[in-house]
Design a protein around this motif. Structure first.
Motif, PDB file in Angstrom:
ATOM      1  N   ILE A 114       0.819  -1.192   0.044  1.00  0.00           N
ATOM      2  CA  ILE A 114       0.023  -0.001  -0.090  1.00  0.00           C
ATOM      3  C   ILE A 114       0.742   1.366  -0.011  1.00  0.00           C
ATOM      4  O   ILE A 114       0.442   2.060  -0.556  1.00  0.00           O
ATOM      5  N   PRO A 115       1.953   1.413   0.729  1.00  0.00           N
ATOM      6  CA  PRO A 115       2.733   2.557   0.751  1.00  0.00           C
ATOM      7  C   PRO A 115       3.242   3.118  -0.525  1.00  0.00           C
ATOM      8  O   PRO A 115       3.216   4.280  -1.009  1.00  0.00           O
ATOM      9  N   TYR A 116       3.354   2.240  -1.393  1.00  0.00           N
ATOM     10  CA  TYR A 116       3.953   2.403  -2.889  1.00  0.00           C
ATOM     11  C   TYR A 116       3.064   1.873  -4.172  1.00  0.00           C
ATOM     12  O   TYR A 116       3.266   2.048  -5.220  1.00  0.00           O
ATOM     13  N   ASN A 117       1.906   1.443  -3.514  1.00  0.00           N
ATOM     14  CA  ASN A 117       0.806   0.969  -4.633  1.00  0.00           C
ATOM     15  C   ASN A 117      -0.395   1.475  -4.200  1.00  0.00           C
ATOM     16  O   ASN A 117      -1.375   0.633  -3.746  1.00  0.00           O
ATOM     17  N   ASN A 118      -0.813   2.899  -4.008  1.00  0.00           N
ATOM     18  CA  ASN A 118      -2.007   3.426  -3.399  1.00  0.00           C
ATOM     19  C   ASN A 118      -3.033   3.612  -4.271  1.00  0.00           C
ATOM     20  O   ASN A 118      -4.055   4.366  -3.965  1.00  0.00           O
ATOM     21  N   ARG A 119      -2.990   3.072  -5.649  1.00  0.00           N
ATOM     22  CA  ARG A 119      -4.107   3.191  -6.522  1.00  0.00           C
ATOM     23  C   ARG A 119      -5.118   2.284  -6.486  1.00  0.00           C
ATOM     24  O   ARG A 119      -6.107   2.445  -7.044  1.00  0.00           O
ATOM     25  N   ASP A 120      -4.674   0.901  -5.916  1.00  0.00           N
ATOM     26  CA  ASP A 120      -5.633  -0.135  -5.872  1.00  0.00           C
ATOM     27  C   ASP A 120      -6.610  -0.078  -4.502  1.00  0.00           C
ATOM     28  O   ASP A 120      -5.679  -0.123  -3.462  1.00  0.00           O
ATOM     29  N   ALA A 121      -7.614  -0.614  -4.544  1.00  0.00           N
ATOM     30  CA  ALA A 121      -8.494  -0.630  -3.646  1.00  0.00           C
ATOM     31  C   ALA A 121      -8.380  -1.976  -2.807  1.00  0.00           C
ATOM     32  O   ALA A 121      -7.967  -2.904  -3.686  1.00  0.00           O
ATOM     33  N   VAL A 122      -8.530  -2.193  -1.516  1.00  0.00           N
ATOM     34  CA  VAL A 122      -8.504  -3.287  -0.872  1.00  0.00           C
ATOM     35  C   VAL A 122      -9.694  -3.547  -0.098  1.00  0.00           C
ATOM     36  O   VAL A 122      -9.978  -2.648   0.571  1.00  0.00           O
ATOM     37  N   ASP A 123     -10.407  -4.760  -0.056  1.00  0.00           N
ATOM     38  CA  ASP A 123     -11.354  -4.760   0.787  1.00  0.00           C
ATOM     39  C   ASP A 123     -11.382  -6.407   1.162  1.00  0.00           C
ATOM     40  O   ASP A 123     -11.380  -7.369   0.584  1.00  0.00           O
ATOM     41  N   LEU A 124     -10.809  -6.612   2.522  1.00  0.00           N
ATOM     42  CA  LEU A 124     -10.951  -7.818   2.988  1.00  0.00           C
ATOM     43  C   LEU A 124     -11.611  -8.306   4.196  1.00  0.00           C
ATOM     44  O   LEU A 124     -11.868  -7.390   4.974  1.00  0.00           O
ATOM     45  N   ASN A 125     -12.470  -9.317   4.258  1.00  0.00           N
ATOM     46  CA  ASN A 125     -13.422  -9.467   5.208  1.00  0.00           C
ATOM     47  C   ASN A 125     -12.422 -10.426   6.449  1.00  0.00           C
ATOM     48  O   ASN A 125     -11.749 -11.350   5.806  1.00  0.00           O
ATOM     49  N   ILE A 126     -12.936 -10.309   7.698  1.00  0.00           N
ATOM     50  CA  ILE A 126     -12.335 -11.149   8.703  1.00  0.00           C
ATOM     51  C   ILE A 126     -13.362 -11.764   9.683  1.00  0.00           C
ATOM     52  O   ILE A 126     -14.434 -10.993  10.141  1.00  0.00           O
ATOM     53  N   VAL A 127     -13.111 -12.987  10.069  1.00  0.00           N
ATOM     54  CA  VAL A 127     -14.092 -13.449  11.192  1.00  0.00           C
ATOM     55  C   VAL A 127     -13.124 -13.984  12.112  1.00  0.00           C
ATOM     56  O   VAL A 127     -12.069 -14.575  11.937  1.00  0.00           O
ATOM     57  N   ALA A 128     -13.613 -14.160  13.402  1.00  0.00           N
ATOM     58  CA  ALA A 128     -12.712 -14.671  14.596  1.00  0.00           C
ATOM     59  C   ALA A 128     -13.413 -16.059  14.847  1.00  0.00           C
ATOM     60  O   ALA A 128     -14.613 -16.005  14.709  1.00  0.00           O
ATOM     61  N   TYR A 129     -12.676 -16.852  15.091  1.00  0.00           N
ATOM     62  CA  TYR A 129     -13.056 -18.392  15.311  1.00  0.00           C
ATOM     63  C   TYR A 129     -12.072 -19.068  16.218  1.00  0.00           C
ATOM     64  O   TYR A 129     -10.832 -19.277  15.766  1.00  0.00           O
ATOM     65  N   ASN A 313      10.934   1.984  -0.950  1.00  0.00           N
ATOM     66  CA  ASN A 313      11.844   1.695   0.241  1.00  0.00           C
ATOM     67  C   ASN A 313      11.255   0.407   0.752  1.00  0.00           C
ATOM     68  O   ASN A 313      10.072   0.395   1.491  1.00  0.00           O
ATOM     69  N   CYS A 314      11.528  -0.854   0.445  1.00  0.00           N
ATOM     70  CA  CYS A 314      11.099  -2.114   0.956  1.00  0.00           C
ATOM     71  C   CYS A 314      11.248  -2.047   2.518  1.00  0.00           C
ATOM     72  O   CYS A 314      10.075  -2.440   3.274  1.00  0.00           O
ATOM     73  N   ILE A 315      12.143  -1.604   3.251  1.00  0.00           N
ATOM     74  CA  ILE A 315      12.132  -1.483   4.729  1.00  0.00           C
ATOM     75  C   ILE A 315      10.884  -0.491   5.232  1.00  0.00           C
ATOM     76  O   ILE A 315      10.201  -1.066   6.230  1.00  0.00           O
ATOM     77  N   ASN A 316      10.820   0.318   4.665  1.00  0.00           N
ATOM     78  CA  ASN A 316       9.615   1.348   4.978  1.00  0.00           C
ATOM     79  C   ASN A 316       8.545   0.640   4.908  1.00  0.00           C
ATOM     80  O   ASN A 316       7.418   0.558   5.595  1.00  0.00           O
ATOM     81  N   ALA A 317       7.927  -0.047   3.734  1.00  0.00           N
ATOM     82  CA  ALA A 317       6.873  -0.815   3.426  1.00  0.00           C
ATOM     83  C   ALA A 317       6.550  -1.928   4.482  1.00  0.00           C
ATOM     84  O   ALA A 317       5.751  -2.057   4.887  1.00  0.00           O
ATOM     85  N   LEU A 318       7.772  -2.534   4.883  1.00  0.00           N
ATOM     86  CA  LEU A 318       7.533  -3.480   6.040  1.00  0.00           C
ATOM     87  C   LEU A 318       7.347  -3.124   7.413  1.00  0.00           C
ATOM     88  O   LEU A 318       6.576  -3.629   8.057  1.00  0.00           O
ATOM     89  N   LYS A 319       7.920  -1.909   7.702  1.00  0.00           N
ATOM     90  CA  LYS A 319       7.354  -1.034   9.000  1.00  0.00           C
ATOM     91  C   LYS A 319       5.839  -0.971   8.909  1.00  0.00           C
ATOM     92  O   LYS A 319       5.075  -0.952   9.825  1.00  0.00           O
TER      93      LYS A 319
END
Length: 387
Positions: A114-129, A313-319
């Motif tokens: 996301i820090p260097y590819n900020n033009r693509d939308a992201v939608d992730l669903n999460i459930v806890a179990y 910067n890959c380290i920045n992306a990892l942070k």
């Protein structure tokens, strides 16, 4: 709705050393196989000598016969991943897999980039179990997005739409001509020479499920593996280092192409780094889809290559990745199995958010699209055996 600042960064970039747990395979008939020996017999092995590259292989050859899986069947079936986890736990005396998050590598790649590819939308669903978070892309949103992409391609005219389609096909064709179904020493000369005439498909997938994590969060990630560099070791701790990622790109004929390639190389690095894959092989093609060159990259060297030529910067992306994973795990209660959540990134507003989902999305995700009755029954049986 809760939001998370895009400038958030974690103090640590310590990625837990990835280790393969098990593999599974999708065959040409769209059936899934979990037996270890059968799965490994379907692995592909890299073999593309310089003498073959010099022949200028046509990466659009066989395009009209391409066996392409329908998009609605290629969304990432979470139930099949859960089935693999259940089999793994059964083989380990009914011991629950000790992770905080279960998901697909591709989804975590999107978050990392996301820090260097900020033009693509992201939608992730999460459930806890059962004390764990299960994360998957939303099938409805993803299907609509792919349909919109298809309509956009078609609106560009038939010739342009076909060119874009051939670009996609050329990647699969490169995989077909750069790999063998057995190691080179075990392959016949006829098999090696006939690779160019093989009908290409994108049904077949070799999938690896690994245990990894970032910071304090332990994760199980499932990701596709393109091929093996040399052989498959017996030790699970050594397997990932023998896998290879295969990619294609247009030849670099100017600064614009070089900048585009650096962004692509960054995404490739993210894919491989998360899985512990150490080598990337890029095939470079011209506008006529003729293979012009092949280059091998070491995954660990890619951050050095791209940070000197661009702002990435890959380290920045990892942070960022460490911070956002920690935020998700801390904000979604793992002991509340009655709720479903969605984490989203909107490129228009540049807003990263988390929101609770109401019915009917809640029921859809908890009953079939993410969690299956079979998996829940299995986990309940583990609990009962421990009482």
């Amino acid at each position: 709705m809760k939001t998370f600042p895009l400038n958030s960064r974690s103090k640590t970039t310590a990625l837990k050393q990835p280790k393969e747990l098990f593999t599974y395979y999708r065959d040409i008939d769209n059936q899934y196989i979990y037996d270890k020996e059968t799965v490994q017999s379907n692995a592909s092995y890299y073999y593309l000598p310089d003498s073959d590259v010099s022949k200028r292989i046509d990466l659009q050859s066989g395009y009209s016969k391409f066996q392409k899986i329908p998009e609605e069947q290629n969304l990432g079936d979470f139930g099949l991943l859960l089935q693999g986890i259940q089999r793994y736990e059964e083989a380990h005396d009914g011991t629950k897999l000790a992770v905080d998050v279960v998901t697909f590598r591709g989804l975590m790649t999107k978050l990392l980039c996301i820090p260097y590819n900020n033009r693509d939308a992201v939608d992730l669903n999460i459930v806890a179990y059962d004390g764990q978070l299960f994360i998957k892309a939303d099938d409805i949103i993803e299907t609509n997005r792919r349909q919109d992409d298809l309509r956009q391609k078609q609106s560009q005219g038939r010739e342009q739409a076909e060119y874009i389609s051939k670009c996609e096909y050329s990647g699969y064709k490169f995989e077909a001509v750069a790999t063998l179904s057995k190691p080179w020493a075990e392959s016949s000369r006829l098999t090696i020479e006939k690779r160019g005439k093989k009908i290409v498909n994108n049904y077949e997938q070799y999938l690896s499920v690994i245990r990894t994590g970032i910071g304090k969060t332990k994760m199980a990630l499932a990701g596709e593996v393109d091929c093996v560099w040399d052989y498959i070791p017996d030790s699970p701790s050594e397997v990932l280092g023998h896998y290879v990622e295969l990619k294609t790109s247009k030849v670099l004929d100017g600064p614009k192409q070089a900048a585009t390639f650096e962004r692509k190389l960054f995404k490739t690095w993210a894919q491989c780094f998360l899985m512990g894959i150490r080598k990337v092989v890029y095939g470079f093609r011209d506008d006529q889809f003729l293979l012009q060159a092949v280059e091998v990259f070491d995954t660990e060297q890619i951050p050095v290559m791209i940070k000197n030529e661009s702002k990435i910067n890959c380290i920045n992306a990892l942070k960022w990745y460490g911070a956002v994973i920690d935020w998700i795990v801390s904000e979604v209660p793992r002991d509340d199995e009655s709720k479903a959540w969605r984490v989203s990134y909107d490129p228009g507003s540049r807003l990263f958010s988390l929101m609770e989902l109401m019915a009917p999305d809640n029921e859809r995700l908890r009953n079939g699209e993410i969690l299956t009755d079979e998996f829940k029954a299995w986990r309940e049986s583990i609990k009962q055996s421990q009482q």
